[in-house]
Enzyme design. Structure first.
Site, short mmCIF file in Angstrom:
data_model
loop_
_atom_site.label_atom_id
_atom_site.label_comp_id
_atom_site.label_asym_id
_atom_site.label_seq_id
_atom_site.Cartn_x
_atom_site.Cartn_y
_atom_site.Cartn_z
N HIS A 147 0.83 -1.20 0.00
CA HIS A 147 0.00 0.00 0.00
C HIS A 147 0.87 1.26 0.00
O HIS A 147 0.55 2.23 -0.69
CB HIS A 147 -0.92 0.00 1.22
CG HIS A 147 -1.81 -1.21 1.29
ND1 HIS A 147 -2.87 -1.41 0.41
CD2 HIS A 147 -1.81 -2.28 2.12
CE1 HIS A 147 -3.47 -2.56 0.71
NE2 HIS A 147 -2.85 -3.09 1.75
N ASN A 427 6.86 18.33 17.61
CA ASN A 427 7.23 16.98 17.19
C ASN A 427 7.76 16.98 15.76
O ASN A 427 8.67 16.21 15.42
CB ASN A 427 6.03 16.05 17.30
CG ASN A 427 6.39 14.61 17.00
OD1 ASN A 427 7.12 13.96 17.75
ND2 ASN A 427 5.88 14.09 15.88
N ARG A 430 11.39 17.88 15.70
CA ARG A 430 12.24 16.82 16.23
C ARG A 430 12.40 15.65 15.27
O ARG A 430 13.42 14.94 15.32
CB ARG A 430 11.69 16.29 17.56
CG ARG A 430 11.78 17.26 18.72
CD ARG A 430 11.49 16.55 20.03
NE ARG A 430 10.15 15.99 20.05
CZ ARG A 430 9.09 16.63 20.56
NH1 ARG A 430 9.25 17.84 21.08
NH2 ARG A 430 7.90 16.07 20.55
N ASN A 433 14.31 16.20 10.59
CA ASN A 433 15.73 16.00 10.29
C ASN A 433 16.42 15.66 11.60
O ASN A 433 16.88 16.55 12.33
CB ASN A 433 16.31 17.27 9.65
CG ASN A 433 17.72 17.07 9.14
OD1 ASN A 433 18.41 16.13 9.51
ND2 ASN A 433 18.17 17.97 8.28
N HIS A 437 18.82 17.87 14.17
CA HIS A 437 18.17 18.06 15.47
C HIS A 437 19.06 17.56 16.60
O HIS A 437 19.15 18.20 17.66
CB HIS A 437 16.82 17.35 15.51
CG HIS A 437 16.21 17.31 16.87
ND1 HIS A 437 16.38 16.25 17.74
CD2 HIS A 437 15.45 18.22 17.53
CE1 HIS A 437 15.75 16.50 18.86
NE2 HIS A 437 15.17 17.68 18.78
N TYR A 445 21.20 23.41 22.70
CA TYR A 445 20.18 23.43 23.75
C TYR A 445 20.74 22.97 25.10
O TYR A 445 20.62 23.67 26.11
CB TYR A 445 19.00 22.56 23.32
CG TYR A 445 17.86 22.53 24.31
CD1 TYR A 445 16.96 23.59 24.40
CD2 TYR A 445 17.67 21.43 25.14
CE1 TYR A 445 15.92 23.57 25.31
CE2 TYR A 445 16.62 21.40 26.05
CZ TYR A 445 15.76 22.46 26.12
OH TYR A 445 14.73 22.44 27.03
N SER A 468 19.15 28.25 14.21
CA SER A 468 18.67 27.55 13.02
C SER A 468 18.18 28.53 11.96
O SER A 468 18.48 28.38 10.77
CB SER A 468 17.54 26.59 13.41
OG SER A 468 17.06 25.89 12.29
N HIS A 472 19.90 29.04 8.21
CA HIS A 472 19.08 28.84 7.01
C HIS A 472 19.07 30.09 6.14
O HIS A 472 19.20 30.01 4.90
CB HIS A 472 17.65 28.46 7.40
CG HIS A 472 17.48 27.02 7.75
ND1 HIS A 472 17.81 26.51 8.98
CD2 HIS A 472 17.01 25.97 7.03
CE1 HIS A 472 17.54 25.22 9.00
NE2 HIS A 472 17.06 24.85 7.83
#
Length: 569
Positions: A147, A427, A430, A433, A437, A445, A468, A472
């Site tokens: 599927h 979520n 996280r 990527n 992360h 962090y 980030s 970018h």
């Protein structure tokens, strides 16, 4: 150790309730159906006239019971699958983190207040951060299901239609088949310069940081006076190399030679990747040498070998370890398949731009910039934006990384998770990527929380978003040749807002729909605004190269300038 693992298994297995089998479920439902039919027939004998049974009512009761049974089966299977998945994930994490302890915790002596204070501010060694385990990529597992593989076939069919439509239109316009790929040739122009620049970057990363680290580690042995002076000296040289050798020089080559977008993306993305890898290597090994200099547990510090560092530079991860889980063999057929899929995705993106983007934005200077044109541009850009998003994810995060992982026998293939099932942007960030992360989590962090002693968690999250977004925007500004902070604003404004509004407490299908809707709109805005600015930069060159003019988006005034000039003529 074995008893600890057995206890973990027993505790986890007790958490899984015993599920009824389908035979038991069918027999119970069948008996319930017979009993209800019997009661129904008895009741109907009392309320029907002329001894007739209301057949329609019995049939409706049977249908309701059947629907109830189907719902009960599907609900039980979902619960069972979710509990089994949670059990296996937690078992893998615990088995990876379990280490033999010399003394059981129950026999440990009570801690003093001073020791408790040390533990409260204790920072665990960085080697105990991310745990690498042998696992496959999620799409490789999903493509084994017919599927899911059908969806992959649908995208291939769409590519065939793009190719056919391009060939047919070119044949009608030119009277012949046009098989040139001018856009690809332009995008990857000056490729020999790109290769030479990459070789210089890679060789400098291979030699300079490793040599500096080796020399610095020797000064920490105690035979040198004032080791902190050597730390300051080598640290300054390392930062200078990062700023000039890796940050400034590649960007200078890309800008001064006016590299086209794809060639520029290769250099700048490799620049960012190598900088992150060098930081991880230094960040993981410096605490190890400092710990040895303090304890002197061995004659010399444990310094990584050149082969380990070289493997890390090619490995599809940004977290340094001396050893990674490895597969026993290399499947070269798998490598060839993934590289062919990367090539196919490249041509797919080419046809997306040729058929969906270029015809829309080529005549942008002939239209007035107003609200209606802006809204139409955004919604018309959603389809190519989403296709480019899917192609970028599939080509790089799945095919490219898996190809290199297979050639290096790198066994941990969790480069992404099921981000498409996310019900919150937290979520999604996280799981989209995992490679990047992990680097942001462990080196931005967690280090921010350690410096602030875990007192500013929102500030740490804001700092991660800022880093980030800046990186970018830096990549896009260098590669496109203009500064237009659309992505930065989306990251810092809507990204931060959705991160708190659509948080992990949001569950259910409606939140997944909201996440996808926001993602689609964001891709449409990015493709629309950056494409408008790209063509405006070409159609409306600067008359005065002032700093303000360089920062002002050209698409805001390009159409009005051209129209006013045509009215003067």
């Amino acid at each position: 150790m074995e008893s600890g693992v057995d206890s973990v298994l027993r505790s986890r297995c007790r958490a899984i309730p015993k599920m009824p089998t389908f035979s038991d479920l069918d027999s119970s439902l069948e008996s319930e159906s017979i009993e209800r039919e019997h009661q129904q027939s008895n009741g109907d004998n009392h309320i029907t006239s002329n001894g007739k049974i209301e057949v329609e009512q019995v049939i409706s009761k049977k249908l309701q019971l059947k629907r109830k049974a189907e719902f009960l089966k599907s609900d039980l299977m979902r619960q069972f699958e979710g509990q089994v998945n949670d059990f296996m994930d937690s078992l893998i994490e615990e088995s990876a983190s379990l280490e033999p302890a010399p003394v059981p915790a129950v026999f440990s002596p009570p801690l003093s207040d001073k020791e408790r204070s040390k533990l409260r501010h204790f920072r665990p060694p960085h080697g105990q951060g991310k745990q690498f385990v042998s696992r496959r990529s999620l799409l490789d597992e999903l493509f084994e299901v017919n599927h899911i593989r059908t969806i992959y076939h649908m995208f291939i069919a769409l590519l065939i239609l793009f190719i056919l439509s391009t060939l047919v239109v070119d044949f009608i316009d030119e009277g012949r088949l046009v098989l040139d790929f001018d856009l690809l040739v332009y995008a990857f122009g000056q490729f020999p310069l790109v290769v030479c620049t990459w070789i210089c970057m890679f060789l400098s990363v291979l030699v300079v940081p490793f040599t500096l680290f080796q020399m610095w580690s020797q000064t920490q042995s105690g035979s040198f006076n004032h080791p902190w002076l050597y730390s300051l000296l080598f640290g300054s040289v390392y930062l200078l190399y990062q700023a000039l050798g890796l940050c400034f020089l590649p960007a200078y080559v890309a800008v001064t030679n006016s590299l086209p977008p794809a060639s520029c993306f290769i250099i700048i993305l490799e620049q960012v990747r190598l900088m992150m890898k060098v930081h991880s290597f230094v960040r993981e090994n410096v605490p190890r040498v400092q710990s040895w200099a303090k304890d002197k547990t061995s004659p010399s510090p444990v310094v990584p070998q050149v082969s380990q560092y070289l493997y890390f530079l090619f490995a599809p991860t940004l977290i340094y370890r001396d050893k990674y889980p490895r597969n026993p063999v290399i499947r070269w057929s798998y490598v060839a398949t993934k590289l062919l899929q990367v090539l196919g995705s490249l041509f797919y993106a080419y046809y997306v731009f040729v058929r969906l983007c270029i015809p829309q934005f080529r005549s942008i200077s002939l239209q007035l910039f107003d609200l209606r044109a802006m809204v139409l541009c955004v919604f018309n850009s959603i389809l190519p934006g989403v296709l480019v998003l899917f192609l970028g994810f599939f080509a790089f995060l799945h095919c490219w990384l898996n190809a290199f992982a297979e050639m290096l026998r790198f066994a941990d293939r969790m480069f992404y998770k099921d981000w498409w099932n996310s019900t919150s942007f937290a979520n999604y960030y996280r799981t989209w990527n995992v490679v990047v992360h992990d680097w942001l989590y462990y080196y931005v962090y967690r280090d921010f929380l350690w410096v602030s002693r875990k007192r500013f968690r929102p500030a740490a999250m804001l700092f991660v978003f800022t880093v980030s977004a800046v990186v970018h925007e830096y990549i896009l500004a260098i590669c496109f040749g203009f500064f237009y902070p659309v992505l930065f604003c989306l990251f810092m404004c809507f990204g931060m807002m959705f991160n708190f509004i659509l948080h992990d407490q949001r569950k259910g299908p409606i939140w997944n729909i909201i996440m996808w809707t926001s993602l689609f709109l964001g891709q449409g805005v990015i493709i629309c605004l950056y494409s408008q600015e790209w063509y405006a930069q070409r159609y409306c060159p600067l008359k005065e190269s002032s700093f303000i003019e360089l920062l002002t988006p050209r698409s805001w005034s390009c159409e009005r300038t051209l129209i006013s000039d045509s009215e003067r003529l």
